[in-house]
Design an enzyme around this catalytic site. Structure first.
Site, mmCIF file in Angstrom:
data_model
loop_
_atom_site.group_PDB
_atom_site.id
_atom_site.type_symbol
_atom_site.label_atom_id
_atom_site.label_comp_id
_atom_site.label_asym_id
_atom_site.label_seq_id
_atom_site.Cartn_x
_atom_site.Cartn_y
_atom_site.Cartn_z
ATOM 1 N N ARG A 62 55.167 108.254 93.081
ATOM 2 C CA ARG A 62 55.683 109.954 92.443
ATOM 3 C C ARG A 62 56.839 109.546 93.093
ATOM 4 O O ARG A 62 58.439 109.858 92.836
ATOM 5 C CB ARG A 62 55.397 111.352 92.966
ATOM 6 C CG ARG A 62 54.802 111.533 92.012
ATOM 7 C CD ARG A 62 53.760 113.409 92.748
ATOM 8 N NE ARG A 62 53.209 113.103 93.421
ATOM 9 C CZ ARG A 62 52.157 113.773 93.345
ATOM 10 N NH1 ARG A 62 52.499 115.279 93.022
ATOM 11 N NH2 ARG A 62 51.309 113.819 94.217
ATOM 12 N N LYS A 171 37.181 109.409 96.943
ATOM 13 C CA LYS A 171 36.197 111.183 97.054
ATOM 14 C C LYS A 171 37.916 111.220 97.122
ATOM 15 O O LYS A 171 39.102 111.417 98.033
ATOM 16 C CB LYS A 171 35.899 110.968 98.188
ATOM 17 C CG LYS A 171 35.569 110.625 99.583
ATOM 18 C CD LYS A 171 34.937 110.988 100.534
ATOM 19 C CE LYS A 171 35.232 111.959 101.349
ATOM 20 N NZ LYS A 171 35.375 111.933 102.401
ATOM 21 N N HIS A 201 32.670 104.525 100.502
ATOM 22 C CA HIS A 201 33.176 103.502 101.291
ATOM 23 C C HIS A 201 31.941 103.238 102.066
ATOM 24 O O HIS A 201 31.609 102.083 102.920
ATOM 25 C CB HIS A 201 34.291 103.706 101.700
ATOM 26 C CG HIS A 201 34.127 104.820 103.329
ATOM 27 N ND1 HIS A 201 34.578 105.721 102.790
ATOM 28 C CD2 HIS A 201 34.019 104.175 104.567
ATOM 29 C CE1 HIS A 201 34.741 105.951 104.755
ATOM 30 N NE2 HIS A 201 34.097 105.234 105.203
ATOM 31 N N LYS A 205 29.777 99.485 103.899
ATOM 32 C CA LYS A 205 29.702 99.231 104.964
ATOM 33 C C LYS A 205 28.089 97.603 105.106
ATOM 34 O O LYS A 205 27.265 98.039 104.757
ATOM 35 C CB LYS A 205 29.057 99.739 105.783
ATOM 36 C CG LYS A 205 30.327 101.353 105.920
ATOM 37 C CD LYS A 205 30.126 102.495 106.941
ATOM 38 C CE LYS A 205 31.487 103.075 107.199
ATOM 39 N NZ LYS A 205 32.460 102.446 107.808
ATOM 40 N N ASP A 258 33.012 116.965 103.336
ATOM 41 C CA ASP A 258 33.612 115.849 104.282
ATOM 42 C C ASP A 258 32.748 114.157 103.931
ATOM 43 O O ASP A 258 32.953 113.461 103.687
ATOM 44 C CB ASP A 258 34.595 116.015 104.842
ATOM 45 C CG ASP A 258 35.751 115.112 105.314
ATOM 46 O OD1 ASP A 258 36.616 114.411 104.456
ATOM 47 O OD2 ASP A 258 35.422 114.230 106.101
ATOM 48 N N HIS A 263 28.310 110.653 101.884
ATOM 49 C CA HIS A 263 28.070 109.659 102.710
ATOM 50 C C HIS A 263 26.677 109.536 103.771
ATOM 51 O O HIS A 263 26.192 108.721 103.372
ATOM 52 C CB HIS A 263 28.831 109.647 104.176
ATOM 53 C CG HIS A 263 30.459 109.166 103.865
ATOM 54 N ND1 HIS A 263 31.069 108.525 102.829
ATOM 55 C CD2 HIS A 263 31.090 109.718 104.786
ATOM 56 C CE1 HIS A 263 32.135 108.508 102.573
ATOM 57 N NE2 HIS A 263 33.247 109.252 103.261
ATOM 58 N N LYS A 362 32.875 116.664 113.361
ATOM 59 C CA LYS A 362 33.786 115.842 114.461
ATOM 60 C C LYS A 362 33.995 116.631 116.063
ATOM 61 O O LYS A 362 33.463 117.369 116.593
ATOM 62 C CB LYS A 362 35.261 115.921 113.581
ATOM 63 C CG LYS A 362 35.321 115.494 112.259
ATOM 64 C CD LYS A 362 37.072 115.407 112.227
ATOM 65 C CE LYS A 362 37.182 115.012 110.826
ATOM 66 N NZ LYS A 362 36.775 113.538 110.153
#
Ligand code: BG6
Length: 512
Positions: A62, A171, A201, A205, A258, A263, A362
């Site tokens: 954009r 994602k 992703h 790996k 997330d 994952h 986290k």
């Protein structure tokens, strides 16, 4: 055996040496993922001579940006984030064929301009180009992009030939089961499933791919890979970093969406699925879907199968770290979980009765992702020490990252006159055996999409199977607000509620 669909000169060479002439269009060209992952991946593929001779890159966004500016931005991103120093020859091969187009994602005319540009590049190349549309934007604009790819005819270019258009979709793939279904419906209205490459992703790996090799290329594991020998399985995806500059996204997402839904569930599926009949994409995806469907609905509420937490301030690696609610852009009353763990039961012949524990968070004690298969303890009768049977459970742990490798925990005799035992570890380390310059996940994934190999991408029904399991948990937590949201100190291993999930079943979390 010769593959009749390949050019005679390419017979016998790696499939990666025959990527068709391609134009990659990146939607979200000025985004973070493009800078950190996609541009460095494309650059490294050029460095390794894996891009086809006719390769074009179009940034679409954009933001009005001049073509020269976009090339400069790309070069700076590669310098900062590539695993290799930039080599001028390899970069100039990409840079001279790099373009930029300004447009809105819901602006039909912009897609027509894109179509004209691709036709021009095709005339310049003198051959048909495969178009790879890489959708790396916020999810709110996935739908208009896909619809405009359809309306402008871009999605149907060279349909039915090896150059047919493909879409790579980043994602998050939906926010819950209903939105994932809706997105799959929109996609199916425009593209065939074989044209769609949904990214996770983690599948790119090296260590995740090696999981299949370790499982199925070694005769010693498979006979033990079941409820007769395995006591529990623990899958950890721990990060020491906090939310960083992504609070806007993360506040709406949380750890379950997330990390867990995608994952960790993928790691689980590859660990627990039945042996596929081949390594073809559909064979592996079929087994993953079967496995995901065999997982029992989760018990919610007190004593249930789920736990969540949010980090408070603490010390990570000896450095003070703020609590989640003190981070930039985070609501001071936020109830977003930064940690989630689940106890799963897989109701099939192989796994009935074996708990699978998943956790991700986290600001944990350290960054580590691993899959640990904990075997049942042998009877200790022969080795009682001071009247105690004290043997450790054999454990096979795959270290996904960092310090990639695998470890087997065994009991061994302590040298000396007495027969005393001690747990010892056998290690395999990638860096020691193979050196450390392994390709980044995105290099493999971009190339796989270019050669139309969907093995490391997620099929539509897989996303739905995973959301079907996770959505009731999301709804439960949404309704509970802050009730049941434990806090944990930054730099710890997570909330107490997560420990309780295991203790009630006679287990405890590993300290990887
Ligand atoms: C992303 C998540 O998918 O994966 C991030 O959105 C997370 O929150 C990241 O930090 C972790 O990826 P990796 O490859 O660094 O383990």
């Amino acid at each position: 055996m010769a593959d009749p669909s390949r050019h005679p000169f390419l017979q016998g060479l790696s499939k990666y040496r025959g990527a068709p002439a391609t134009v990659i269009v990146i939607f979200g060209a000025s985004g973070d993922l493009t800078a950190r992952k996609l541009l460095p991946a494309i650059y490294n593929l050029s460095h390794d001579n894996l891009l086809p001779p006719d390769f074009y890159l179009i940034g679409f966004g954009r933001k009005p940006v001049l073509e020269e500016e976009f090339r400069g931005h790309a070069e700076a991103a590669i310098k900062e984030f590539s695993r290799r120093e930039i080599n001028p020859a390899a970069w100039s091969r990409v840079a001279r064929n790099t373009f930029y187009l300004t447009g809105g994602y819901d602006e039909r005319g912009a897609f027509d301009r894109l179509h004209v540009l691709i036709q021009k590049l095709e005339a310049q190349a003198g051959r048909a180009l495969q178009s790879l549309f890489y959708i790396s934007t916020p999810p709110t604009v996935f739908q208009p992009i896909i619809e405009n790819l359809g309306a402008s005819g871009l999605a149907q270019r060279h349909f039915g030939s090896p150059q047919q258009s493909k879409a790579v979709i980043e994602k998050p793939f939906g926010r819950d089961l209903a939105s994932a279904r809706e997105l799959n419906r929109v996609i199916a209205g425009v593209l065939q499933e074989a044209q769609v490459f949904r990214i996770d992703h983690y599948l790119g790996k090296e260590t995740v791919q090696d999981l299949l090799v370790q499982r199925f290329a070694n005769a010693i594991f498979e006979p033990l890979w079941n409820r007769n020998y395995v006591d529990c399985v623990q899958i950890t995806v721990a990060e020491d970093g906090g939310v960083g500059s992504r609070a806007g996204y993360y506040e709406q997402s949380g750890c379950l969406r997330d990390m867990i839904q995608n994952h960790t569930m993928q790691l689980l599926a590859l660990t627990a699925m039945e042996p596929p009949v081949s390594l073809e994409a559909e064979a592996i995806r079929d087994e993953k879907v079967k496995l995901l469907r065999a997982i029992q609905p989760l018990a919610l509420g007190p004593g249930g199968d789920v736990a969540r937490g949010q980090y408070a301030s603490g010390l990570v690696g000896g450095q003070p770290a703020p609590g989640y609610r003190e981070e930039d852009g985070v609501n001071a009353e936020s109830t977003t979980e930064t940690y989630a763990s689940l106890r799963l039961a897989i109701n099939n012949w192989r796994w009935a009765g074996v708990p699978f524990y998943l956790r991700s968070g986290k600001r944990l004690a350290r960054r580590v992702s691993e899959i640990a298969i904990q075997f049942k303890c042998p009877p200790g009768t022969l080795f009682a020490q001071d009247g105690q049977f004290d043997l450790a459970a054999n454990t096979l742990a795959f270290q996904i990252q960092p310090d990639e490798g695998s470890t087997v925990l065994l009991n061994a005799k302590i040298p000396g006159l007495e027969t005393r035992t001690q747990p010892v570890k056998m290690h395999f380390r990638y860096a020691t055996t193979f050196g450390s310059n392994t390709p980044e996940a995105y290099e493999r994934l971009v190339l796989d999409a270019m050669i139309s190999d969907g093995t490391l991408f997620i099929r539509g029904d897989e996303t739905e199977a995973s959301w079907r399991l996770i959505t009731p948990v999301l709804e439960h937590w949404q309704a509970q607000q802050k009730e049941g949201l434990d806090s944990y100190a930054a730099g710890s291993w997570g909330p107490k509620a997560a420990d309780d999930l295991l203790v009630s079943h006679g287990h405890e979390w590993r300290k990887p």
